[in-house]
Design an enzyme around this catalytic site. Structure first.
Site, mmCIF file in Angstrom:
data_model
loop_
_atom_site.group_PDB
_atom_site.id
_atom_site.type_symbol
_atom_site.label_atom_id
_atom_site.label_comp_id
_atom_site.label_asym_id
_atom_site.label_seq_id
_atom_site.Cartn_x
_atom_site.Cartn_y
_atom_site.Cartn_z
ATOM 1 N N CYS A 123 -8.360 -0.886 -6.296
ATOM 2 C CA CYS A 123 -7.390 -1.215 -5.255
ATOM 3 C C CYS A 123 -8.096 -0.966 -3.935
ATOM 4 O O CYS A 123 -9.155 -1.520 -3.688
ATOM 5 C CB CYS A 123 -6.100 -0.426 -5.416
ATOM 6 S SG CYS A 123 -6.314 1.337 -5.753
ATOM 7 N N SER A 124 -7.573 -0.094 -3.103
ATOM 8 C CA SER A 124 -8.288 0.264 -1.882
ATOM 9 C C SER A 124 -9.080 1.542 -2.105
ATOM 10 O O SER A 124 -10.292 1.581 -1.952
ATOM 11 C CB SER A 124 -7.309 0.445 -0.720
ATOM 12 O OG SER A 124 -7.987 0.821 0.459
ATOM 13 N N ALA A 125 -8.380 2.613 -2.509
ATOM 14 C CA ALA A 125 -9.059 3.879 -2.785
ATOM 15 C C ALA A 125 -9.503 3.978 -4.237
ATOM 16 O O ALA A 125 -10.341 4.813 -4.576
ATOM 17 C CB ALA A 125 -8.143 5.048 -2.446
ATOM 18 N N GLY A 126 -8.921 3.159 -5.110
ATOM 19 C CA GLY A 126 -9.292 3.209 -6.514
ATOM 20 C C GLY A 126 -8.628 4.324 -7.277
ATOM 21 O O GLY A 126 -9.161 4.780 -8.299
ATOM 22 N N ILE A 127 -7.445 4.761 -6.829
ATOM 23 C CA ILE A 127 -6.761 5.856 -7.523
ATOM 24 C C ILE A 127 -5.281 5.571 -7.761
ATOM 25 O O ILE A 127 -4.754 5.859 -8.830
ATOM 26 C CB ILE A 127 -6.915 7.196 -6.759
ATOM 27 C CG1 ILE A 127 -6.424 7.058 -5.317
ATOM 28 C CG2 ILE A 127 -8.346 7.679 -6.798
ATOM 29 C CD1 ILE A 127 -6.426 8.366 -4.536
ATOM 30 N N GLY A 128 -4.574 5.008 -6.765
ATOM 31 C CA GLY A 128 -3.124 4.854 -6.873
ATOM 32 C C GLY A 128 -2.719 3.709 -7.763
ATOM 33 O O GLY A 128 -2.316 3.880 -8.915
ATOM 34 N N ARG A 129 -2.798 2.501 -7.228
ATOM 35 C CA ARG A 129 -2.421 1.328 -8.010
ATOM 36 C C ARG A 129 -3.344 1.131 -9.211
ATOM 37 O O ARG A 129 -2.925 0.622 -10.247
ATOM 38 C CB ARG A 129 -2.430 0.102 -7.089
ATOM 39 C CG ARG A 129 -1.301 0.127 -6.082
ATOM 40 C CD ARG A 129 -1.481 -0.896 -4.992
ATOM 41 N NE ARG A 129 -2.351 -0.416 -3.934
ATOM 42 C CZ ARG A 129 -2.591 -1.078 -2.802
ATOM 43 N NH1 ARG A 129 -2.023 -2.252 -2.609
ATOM 44 N NH2 ARG A 129 -3.370 -0.576 -1.879
ATOM 45 N N ASP A 169 0.838 -1.192 0.000
ATOM 46 C CA ASP A 169 0.000 0.000 0.000
ATOM 47 C C ASP A 169 0.878 1.249 0.000
ATOM 48 O O ASP A 169 1.806 1.367 0.781
ATOM 49 C CB ASP A 169 -0.889 -0.005 1.243
ATOM 50 C CG ASP A 169 -1.878 1.140 1.238
ATOM 51 O OD1 ASP A 169 -2.188 1.653 2.319
ATOM 52 O OD2 ASP A 169 -2.340 1.535 0.150
ATOM 53 N N GLN A 184 -1.269 7.967 -7.280
ATOM 54 C CA GLN A 184 -1.338 8.775 -6.069
ATOM 55 C C GLN A 184 -0.006 9.361 -5.639
ATOM 56 O O GLN A 184 0.045 10.463 -5.113
ATOM 57 C CB GLN A 184 -1.924 7.923 -4.934
ATOM 58 C CG GLN A 184 -2.381 8.715 -3.728
ATOM 59 C CD GLN A 184 -3.166 7.845 -2.775
ATOM 60 O OE1 GLN A 184 -3.301 6.649 -2.967
ATOM 61 N NE2 GLN A 184 -3.689 8.447 -1.731
#
EC number: 3.1.3.48
Length: 907
Positions: free
Chosen positions: A835-841, A803, A879
């Site tokens: 992913c988790s937030a849907g922006i970085g990975r 993360d 991100q």
């Protein structure tokens, strides 16, 4: 001997020799060393030996190659504290209260980058040290994080989980943390099953990587008290000093912010660097606290010296090695063996030109942090960024036989001093370097050299070649010399705001630039256009729009008309073609960030060359670090876009993070749920020019327990058949995504949706699952109630991505992307990526696949433009800078290794 004396009848006895032999015998002592695997080794040393002798014996016994990370500890005179054995002092002097006879072999310097530990045995020692730190509470973490790390240790010790060998409670034979509970052991056993296939060395590597993310990793603690006599813990780390109170970090002093550390009796002082606007007669801010005694102060001071020297010196040595390698390459490039026809003076001139170009480029891209990092506490060094070399410039000027040497050109520049000075705008701000150092108990760290970063908008990759930076300490006696130094020449006498540009025409005799102005128009001659990919844009240094042309082939053009200037350029083309321009780049604001080259090119049929140039541009920008500056300046949220729907009361609880919301105009709207149509997801469509194809995605946050039904409703309505998951359920002890799918060979229901597991394949890096998705016509179970048709859903999960971090190596990630692309062939419906937030990975994967498609379509690849296009559709896509750098490196690797190849038309 005595008997011999009796036989010979003499009465002598050598008392001194006997006592010396007795004293020598007593000087040898046995010292036990407790190793990290809890075994004990006894070594014989002389009390007068230095500590290094004992260390060498331990290293020889363990056959440790990378000895710099380790040391020996022994109990201190202060209870519950340990002291490091000093290699430079005798053993006898360090054990003043009698010999402890037991020392402990420990890791002193924890690796911040595992690539610095070349030997696997060295990493194994660090692995055991971290296990010991967890058990003895030197590293504190949540039970869930400890279980995640402990599972890797079990994998290292026992290998893959085997139900026949590993019976219930098999984890009890290990101790990872104090007071292990049954829940903790069951979590370790459950997570151990997920690491199938990892070798012991791989498990240990992942163990260390996860431990590096813990706050107390590699921190050496010292007890102190603040000025209010409250307990304070001072931690010394690779990055600086940390202050803890009641278990919470209250302050941090980075090495780059510290000017000096010192102590006097029990008081310890940290002198910090203040802001740039402070007056010279004001003292730097000082933080202080007091220790238990003088020796405790000295131990903390010595610890700071050791840590600062070890980590900073290591960094400087790497940079010096890189500089030596670059200089060696430069020398071999400029003086090829067997090449004749050029004199030594010309070679020296070429060398000087190159060094000026490289120094100016490196100087303008140095970060403030690197400029402020000395190698150690008692000498100053200037960090040098890695540099790329380009073809050496020519050393001759003029047309035909009338060639002008460097010396003549410089003489002409000096003759025209008055003309140049009339339009010159010098830089007056010379940086001040603090070079005062104190001995004894002080370390003074030099102040950072602040260099304004100036870029040229037209070609940022080579913009720094326009500036040669002077790092000249300013003293009081130089204040009156400012006016005289306004026209300060650089090396070889070239003014520091001018540059010589040499251009060879292309095969059709074109230079590729236009100019405006002239004496007849009462305007300076300015470059109005430079065609991308033309000789003017590709030369080193390049010509850029906005450059003011002062001379053409050594001829002053200030009094010539526009038509004459054009004629001078054309006449050069008709003779040798070698055009030499003396230009002044336009002044740029210090904060201006470079932009990517424009995406269009007016040359027909040159897409392949455009792709190659974009890859070269990307490599140059990565080497200089400028592309990260461009990424930092990219807006995180599209200007003018709204996110009002995410803030409605009925929708707030459906957002995993309160600061990450979907745009109103591109969000996915649900139609089959009463009272709300909201889900935290956006459409992201990436058009691929040249192929007339659009890759369609839905970028979504990881489902929450209360939004799993919404997630499957979105999958059903959008007819999405592929879900790409780039996170695990829990990371660093925090939930990142609710498990919205069933375990193997089971089913789970969310509202009217029933998800049935069909197959599951799990590897250390990936998990591939196939489901059957049913929607009940009546909100009930499958047994006896009518359901709609079944849909096949495939989920592809990347497991090994940390993360807010990046994978250590891009091989597994690229393998995963290739597998995703195989499942997306010909897919017109959107693929759901989260992913988790849907922006970085999520943004990294979309960028990677988009770049591969562009390469296959023979189109230029500019990652910042891809990120901008994504952020126009969902905020904050990609991100962190580390994620962006990772995907840029991966794009270059894909291109160079041919993992994605251009597809040329047969006709």
């Amino acid at each position: 001997s005595v008997s011999r004396n009796l036989i010979t009848g003499t009465g002598t006895y050598n008392v001194r020799a006997t006592e010396a032999a007795r004293e020598k015998k007593q000087s040898s002592v046995d010292i036990s060393v407790m190793l990290l695997d809890h075994t004990e080794v006894v070594l014989k040393v002389n009390k007068r030996d230095r500590g290094q002798v004992l260390l060498d014996k331990v290293f020889q016994h363990l056959r440790v190659a990378e000895i710099k990370f380790f040391g020996l500890q022994f109990p201190n005179d202060v209870p519950d504290t340990m002291r490091w054995l000093d290699p430079s002092k005798s053993i006898r002097k360090q054990f003043k209260r009698g010999y402890p006879y037991i020392l402990f072999f420990r890791v002193k310097f924890y690796a911040t980058d595992l690539s610095t530990m070349k030997d696997e045995f060295t990493r194994y020692q660090l692995f055991m040290q971290i296990k010991l730190d967890l058990l003895e509470r030197r590293i504190k973490c949540s039970p869930s994080a400890a279980a995640s790390i402990a599972a890797l240790a079990v994998q290292s010790e026992l290998g893959d989980y085997n139900s026949t060998e590993h019976k219930d409670d098999y984890v009890s034979e290990f101790r990872f943390i104090p007071n292990q509970t049954d829940d903790f052991k069951s979590d370790v056993a459950r997570l151990h099953k997920m690491h199938r296939g990892l070798s012991p060395s791989q498990a240990e590597y992942q163990f260390i990587k996860q431990a590096q993310k813990l706050e107390m990793y590699g921190v050496e603690m010292h007890h102190a008290k603040d000025n209010d006599d409250e307990d304070l813990d001072v931690g010394v780390t690779s990055t600086g000093m940390l202050l803890f109170q009641n278990g919470f970090k209250i302050n941090e002093f980075r090495w780059s912010a510290i000017v000096k550390i010192s102590f006097k009796r029990k008081q310890f002082y940290v002198q910090l660097r203040s802001g740039p606007k402070r007056e010279s007669n004001h003292a730097d801010p000082i933080s202080s606290f007091h220790m238990d005694n003088y020796r405790a102060c000295k131990r903390l001071w010595k610890s700071c010296v050791d840590f600062h020297s070890f980590y900073r010196l290591d960094r400087c040595m790497k940079q010096e090695e890189e500089m030596a390698r670059q200089e060696k390459h430069l020398f071999s490039f400029l003086t090829p063996s067997g090449k004749k026809g050029r004199g030594s003076e010309e070679t020296v001139d070429d060398m000087a030109q190159h060094r000026r170009y490289l120094r100016s480029r490196a100087g303008s891209t140095k970060s403030k942090e690197n400029m402020s990092l000395p190698c150690n506490g008692d000498r100053r060094s200037e960090d040098k960024a890695p540099r790329r070399l380009s073809a050496p410039p020519s050393v001759s000027y003029g047309v035909g036989e009338a060639r002008i040497s460097d010396e003549k050109m410089l003489a002409m520049l000096q003759h025209q001093h008055s003309f140049i000075q009339s339009t010159h705008s010098p830089s007056r701000n010379a940086p001040v370097v603090n070079s005062n150092y104190e001995a004894n108990n002080n370390i003074e760290i030099p102040a950072p050299v602040k260099i304004p970063i100036q870029y040229h908008a037209a070609d940022p990759a080579l913009a720094a070649s326009y500036r040669t930076l002077h790092l000249r300490p300013e003293t009081a006696g130089e204040a009156d010399e400012t006016a005289a130094s306004e026209f300060a020449p650089t090396q070889n006498g070239i003014p520091n705001d001018l540059v010589i540009v040499r251009i060879q025409p292309d095969s059709e005799g074109r230079y590729g630039f236009n100019v405006n102005g002239g004496a007849d128009q009462n305007l300076p001659v300015i470059v109005s256009k430079v065609a991308q990919g033309s000789p003017a844009a590709m030369c080193i240094p390049p010509l850029n729009e906005g450059d003011q042309v002062l001379q053409i082939n050594g001829r002053d053009i200030s009094a010539h008309s526009h038509e004459q200037v054009v004629r001078f350029i054309r006449s050069t083309r008709e003779h040798t073609g070698h055009l030499v321009l003396l230009v002044r780049p336009p002044e740029q604001p210090e904060t201006e960030i470079p932009t990517e080259p424009v995406l269009d090119y007016d040359g027909p049929g040159d897409e392949g060359a455009l792709l190659e140039r974009s890859m070269q541009w990307l490599e140059d920008m990565l080497d200089s670090g400028q592309i990260l500056a461009m990424f930092d300046e990219l807006y995180r949220k599209k200007p003018g876009s709204t996110m009002n729907d995410a803030k409605l009361p009925q929708n707030v609880t459906k957002n995993r993070y309160r600061d990450i919301s979907p745009y109103d105009n591109t969000r996915v709207i649900l139609n089959g749920i009463a009272d709300t149509d909201y889900i935290n997801a956006n459409y992201v469509n990436m058009f691929v020019p040249g192929s007339n194809w659009t890759n369609r995605y839905i970028a979504s946050q990881g489902p929450l327990p209360n939004t799993s039904f919404d997630f499957w409703e979105m999958i059903w309505e959008q007819q999405s058949t592929l879900i790409v998951m780039l996170t695990t359920v829990v990371e660093r002890g925090r939930p990142k995504c609710h498990q919205y799918w069933p375990d193997s060979e089971t089913s789970v229901q969310f509202g009217p949706f029933i998800v049935e597991s069909v197959s599951e394949e799990v590897t250390p890096s990936f998990a591939f699952r196939d489901f059957k998705l049913y929607k009940c016509k009546e909100d009930a179970e499958m047994n006896g109630n009518e359901v709609s048709e079944a849909r096949d859903i495939r989920q592809m999960q990347y497991i090994a991505w940390p993360d807010h971090g990046v994978p250590d190596d891009s091989s597994d990630f690229l393998d995963f992307v290739l597998r995703v692309r195989q499942n997306r062939v010909g897919m017109a419906i959107p693929t759901t990526v989260h992913c988790s937030a849907g922006i970085g990975r999520t943004g990294v994967l979309i960028t990677m696949e988009t770049a591969m498609c562009l390469i296959e379509a023979n189109q230029a690849v500019y990652p910042v433009e891809i990120a901008r296009s994504m952020r126009d559709q969902r905020a904050m896509m990609i991100q962190t800078p580390s994620q962006f750098k990772f995907v840029c490196d991966a794009i270059l690797r894909v291109y160079k290794e041919g993992l994605a190849r251009p597809m040329y038309d047969d006709d």
